[in-house]
Design a protein around this motif. Structure first.
Motif, PDB file in Angstrom:
ATOM      1  N   PHE A 169      -1.732   3.245   8.834  1.00  0.00           N
ATOM      2  CA  PHE A 169      -1.642   2.951   7.404  1.00  0.00           C
ATOM      3  C   PHE A 169      -2.858   3.495   6.662  1.00  0.00           C
ATOM      4  CE2 PHE A 169       1.282  -0.728   8.500  1.00  0.00           C
ATOM      5  CZ  PHE A 169       2.404  -0.052   8.037  1.00  0.00           C
ATOM      6  N   GLY A 172      -2.380   7.030   6.207  1.00  0.00           N
ATOM      7  CA  GLY A 172      -1.385   7.211   5.143  1.00  0.00           C
ATOM      8  C   GLY A 172      -2.013   7.075   3.762  1.00  0.00           C
ATOM      9  N   LEU A 173      -2.844   6.051   3.594  1.00  0.00           N
ATOM     10  CA  LEU A 173      -3.510   5.842   2.301  1.00  0.00           C
ATOM     11  C   LEU A 173      -4.434   7.011   1.971  1.00  0.00           C
ATOM     12  CD1 LEU A 173      -4.418   2.049   2.666  1.00  0.00           C
ATOM     13  CD2 LEU A 173      -2.752   3.023   1.091  1.00  0.00           C
ATOM     14  N   VAL A 176      -2.352  10.001   0.892  1.00  0.00           N
ATOM     15  CA  VAL A 176      -1.875   9.802  -0.484  1.00  0.00           C
ATOM     16  C   VAL A 176      -2.993  10.101  -1.481  1.00  0.00           C
ATOM     17  CG1 VAL A 176      -1.230   7.980  -2.132  1.00  0.00           C
ATOM     18  CG2 VAL A 176       0.031   8.232  -0.012  1.00  0.00           C
TER      19      VAL A 176
ATOM     20  N   LEU B  54       8.095  -2.840  11.308  1.00  0.00           N
ATOM     21  CA  LEU B  54       8.090  -1.794  10.290  1.00  0.00           C
ATOM     22  C   LEU B  54       9.398  -1.671   9.523  1.00  0.00           C
ATOM     23  CD1 LEU B  54       6.225   1.112  12.127  1.00  0.00           C
ATOM     24  CD2 LEU B  54       5.326  -0.411  10.381  1.00  0.00           C
ATOM     25  N   HIS B 115       7.677  -3.598   6.189  1.00  0.00           N
ATOM     26  CA  HIS B 115       6.241  -3.834   6.038  1.00  0.00           C
ATOM     27  C   HIS B 115       5.840  -3.457   4.619  1.00  0.00           C
ATOM     28  CE1 HIS B 115       1.914  -3.618   6.645  1.00  0.00           C
ATOM     29  NE2 HIS B 115       2.068  -4.210   7.809  1.00  0.00           N
ATOM     30  N   LEU B 117       3.065  -2.496   3.273  1.00  0.00           N
ATOM     31  CA  LEU B 117       2.281  -1.255   3.092  1.00  0.00           C
ATOM     32  C   LEU B 117       3.141  -0.013   3.292  1.00  0.00           C
ATOM     33  CD1 LEU B 117      -1.305  -1.402   4.613  1.00  0.00           C
ATOM     34  CD2 LEU B 117      -0.591  -0.429   2.438  1.00  0.00           C
ATOM     35  N   LEU B 118       4.061  -0.083   4.262  1.00  0.00           N
ATOM     36  CA  LEU B 118       4.938   1.070   4.508  1.00  0.00           C
ATOM     37  C   LEU B 118       5.813   1.329   3.282  1.00  0.00           C
ATOM     38  CD1 LEU B 118       5.993   3.197   6.517  1.00  0.00           C
ATOM     39  CD2 LEU B 118       7.714   1.540   7.226  1.00  0.00           C
ATOM     40  N   TRP B 120       5.240   0.475   0.209  1.00  0.00           N
ATOM     41  CA  TRP B 120       4.395   0.931  -0.902  1.00  0.00           C
ATOM     42  C   TRP B 120       4.013   2.399  -0.722  1.00  0.00           C
ATOM     43  CZ3 TRP B 120      -0.455   2.953  -1.515  1.00  0.00           C
ATOM     44  CH2 TRP B 120      -0.960   2.969  -2.818  1.00  0.00           C
ATOM     45  N   LEU B 121       3.618   2.731   0.495  1.00  0.00           N
ATOM     46  CA  LEU B 121       3.222   4.124   0.776  1.00  0.00           C
ATOM     47  C   LEU B 121       4.389   5.080   0.533  1.00  0.00           C
ATOM     48  CD1 LEU B 121       1.021   4.085   4.009  1.00  0.00           C
ATOM     49  CD2 LEU B 121       0.457   5.176   1.847  1.00  0.00           C
ATOM     50  N   GLU B 124       5.029   5.584  -3.086  1.00  0.00           N
ATOM     51  CA  GLU B 124       3.981   6.473  -3.624  1.00  0.00           C
ATOM     52  C   GLU B 124       4.322   7.934  -3.286  1.00  0.00           C
ATOM     53  OE1 GLU B 124       0.601   5.015  -4.830  1.00  0.00           O
ATOM     54  OE2 GLU B 124       0.547   7.012  -5.713  1.00  0.00           O
TER      55      GLU B 124
END
Lengths: 203, 472
Positions: A169, A172-173, A176, B54, B115, B117-118, B120-121, B124
């Motif tokens: 994650f 991933g951030l 991005v 996930l 999940h 964060l998944l 949201w990512l 995005e």
């Protein structure tokens, strides 16, 4: 409140009062460096996720973002002056009020004492970023606002250690953030400062 | 292997795309076709493997997989047809195909993510891949619109991520809340936690920005107007519903509507409807008109979500119907723009004679947009209105009816002369072929079915999702 966080708040505020795009970029670099120091000082680098976070804060936000934006501005021979918020008493008062509101917010929310200064600084950073975004239509100011906003979110995340942070994650951030930078840089390069596309050249 | 992972299969088509290749647009159609087949098998075949850390294939995921993938197929078939007619069109470029596939896969991941964060990512990523597609070299204004879309997306999603952070904060005891949607949906709401209230409020504001709700809607009309028709349809029909899935998942968390978030949804919804009605009255640009109508729909959906309970089934019908309506309308407007070289409504007339299929789809789409029977939007709106009346919110009810009536008159007054009025531009058009319009026909059939008869398997999906949102 630790010295680093006090300096962080100063780094948030000072570029708003000095109307120079170079100072704005130094401000972004300062925010990144201070967050990297805060993360390293508290958690060290014990996991892969910590390492990725340090790359994010210490390399991308501190160096790559400001340098990438600097190169676009320098290539355009931009004059030294750039106001990220309107240069008047109302805007300056709003900026100071945003910091006050951020601190009052942290004081009122149920928080462990160790987190309170982080949340105060992060809330101030978020409100100031919104002020920058709302104040100016100029593309450079908006790009600065976007990265101030991203830094504020990163500081919120930094306020509490995350024992189960997944490295994937974090990567991933980071990706991005880098893609956001690439797009912001492209728009900064191809739009006029006011946010319009340049008029087609007469043939 | 989790069957939902098959939704990543379109990534394989990245290898057949390349600069200068003739079949880039077709590769995107093939990728979308694979995706829609997988999505349909998962949804209709009732493939629910449960949720892991996930991914999930719960009813919400299965219903919206169907919606976004069918709408996406319609969009890419339209784009392929444009590229087929004119190989110099941007739709034929490798860049569009790469970005299109990345967008498609990311959007599917948003829908099946379990999940926080998944999800949201992935959302995005959809914004980052959509922004460059909004830009058209021939339209300088589109670059500014794309930039403003990007800024609003970053801010909206940033506020949403902060909302999730607040939800996960768990108060002063230092505990972390789970980041799994299925766990959050079954965690009892703690009494009086200001972090949760703040989190839900930020999520409504952040995701509301992506949906185009007032006050953060100003990006939407400009973006929808400046983007190519296929991209506008993609944003309005596909990305809108991906964002909606995230909001639905938030509202499935116990206590989500109890605090400020429920009231905020009602207020933002009504404000959005009012803003859109005024703008529909003022605009003379058909693409902007449908863009403002999209803000209106977002408002209706927000009101339904704010009510929850008995309105939930209606909201779902309305949201799914509107995905198809917007795809039909924006793609039809793309044809109009292509032929008349204008978006000004007063310059277009006699569509039903000049471009019969386009005229027909614009007509039927407008009827569906205005909530006429027998379309799903009619039934959805009716259910939301009846839930609103039953909840005793008579002021919102009155405002809702007044705005709907205004929108009805303003839209009809502007659009119907385009269809039946006199032709303004005298020219001989090539006879329209049905093939490029087939995807719109499929979406139209689905739209009518939602108002008349839903197959049991699909209706069960609607009911399961509505139940998870509080419907009995």
């Amino acid at each position: 409140m630790s010295t680093a966080l006090v300096v962080f708040v100063l780094v948030l505020l000072l570029p708003l009062f000095l109307a120079s795009w170079r100072v704005s970029l130094v401000g972004l670099a300062g925010q990144g460096a201070l967050m990297a120091w805060l993360a390293y000082d508290r958690d060290g680098v014990t996991t892969v996720a910590d390492g990725v976070r340090l790359v994010d804060l210490g390399l991308v936000r501190t160096l790559i973002v400001p340098v990438a934006l600097y190169r676009v501005m320098a290539a355009r021979n931009t004059g030294p002056r750039n106001d990220v918020i309107a240069p008047n008493l109302v805007s300056w008062t709003l900026a100071l009020t945003a910091v006050l509101v951020g601190f009052r917010f942290a004081a009122h929310m149920p928080l462990p004492d160790s987190e309170r200064p982080f949340v105060a600084a992060a809330a101030s950073a978020l409100l100031l970023a919104m002020l920058v975004l709302a104040s100016s239509e100029r593309v450079f100011s908006q790009v600065v606002g976007v990265f101030r906003f991203e830094n504020a979110l990163a500081l919120f995340e930094l306020s509490r250690p995350e024992p189960e942070a997944e490295p994937a994650f974090r990567v991933g951030l980071l990706v991005v953030l880098v893609v956001t930078l690439a797009l912001a840089r492209w728009y900064l390069r191809t739009l006029t400062p006011a946010g319009d596309a340049p008029a087609p050249e007469a043939s | 292997m989790n069957p939902a992972l098959w939704l990543l299969a379109p990534l394989a088509f990245l290898v057949v795309i390349g600069p200068g290749r003739r079949h880039n647009a077709l590769a995107l159609v093939a990728a979308a076709t694979v995706e829609v087949i997988v999505a349909t098998v998962i949804a209709i075949g009732d493939v629910d493997t449960g949720a892991d850390d996930l991914l999930t294939t719960d009813a919400t995921a299965r219903l919206f997989l169907l919606v976004i993938d069918w709408a996406f197929v319609g969009v890419v078939v339209y784009a392929w047809n444009r590229a087929r007619v004119d190989a110099a069109r941007p739709e034929a470029s490798a860049r569009r195909a790469y970005l299109g596939i990345a967008f498609l896969v990311a959007m599917n991941v948003v829908v099946i993510a379990n999940h926080v964060l998944l999800a949201w990512l992935a959302l995005e990523v959809t914004s980052l891949t959509a922004a460059p597609q909004i830009t058209q070299a021939s339209l300088p204004g589109s670059r500014g619109a794309a930039w403003r879309y990007l800024v609003f997306s970053i801010v909206g999603l940033g506020l949403a991520s902060l909302g999730f952070w607040c939800l996960g904060h768990g108060g002063a005891d230092g505990a972390h809340a789970s980041m799994r949607f299925d766990v959050l949906a079954h965690t009892p709401a703690p009494a009086d936690d200001p972090w949760r209230d703040l989190g839900f409020a930020l999520l409504v504001l952040g995701l509301g920005t992506k949906l185009g709700l007032a006050p953060m809607y100003s990006w939407l009309p400009e973006t929808y107007d400046e983007a190519p028709a296929a991209i506008t349809a993609m944003l309005a029909a596909v990305q809108f519903n991906g964002t909606l899935v995230l909001l639905v998942r938030v509202l499935q968390i116990p206590g989500a509507r109890a605090g400020v978030a429920g009231d905020a949804l009602l207020v933002l919804g009504l404000a959005s409807m009012a803003v859109s009605a005024g703008s529909i009255l003022a605009t003379r640009n058909v693409k902007r008109l449908v863009a403002y109508a999209s803000i209106n729909h977002a408002g209706v959906i927000a009101i339904g979500l704010g009510l929850g309970g008995e309105a939930a089934y209606g909201v779902l019908l309305y949201a799914v119907s509107n995905a198809f309506i917007k795809a039909i309308l924006f793609l039809s407007i793309g044809h109009i723009e292509q032929h008349y070289q204008t978006k000004q409504m007063r310059d277009v007339g006699g569509l039903i004679k000049d471009l019969p299929y386009t005229g027909l789809f614009l007509m039927v789409g407008t009827f569906a947009l205005l909530g006429f029977p027998p379309f799903g939007s009619f039934l959805g709106e009716l259910l939301i209105l009846s839930a609103l009346a039953a909840s005793g919110q008579m002021l919102v009810f009155a405002g809702f009816c007044a705005v709907i009536a205004t929108t009805f008159i303003a839209t009809g007054r502007s659009v119907f002369p385009m269809i039946w009025g006199e032709s303004r531009i005298k020219a001989t058009w090539h006879r329209q072929r049905l093939l490029p319009h087939l995807p719109k026909l499929v979406l139209l059939i689905a739209l009518v079915m939602m108002g008349l008869y839903l197959p049991t398997s699909v209706n069960t999906l609607f009911r399961e999702v509505a139940a998870s949102m509080g419907s009995r």
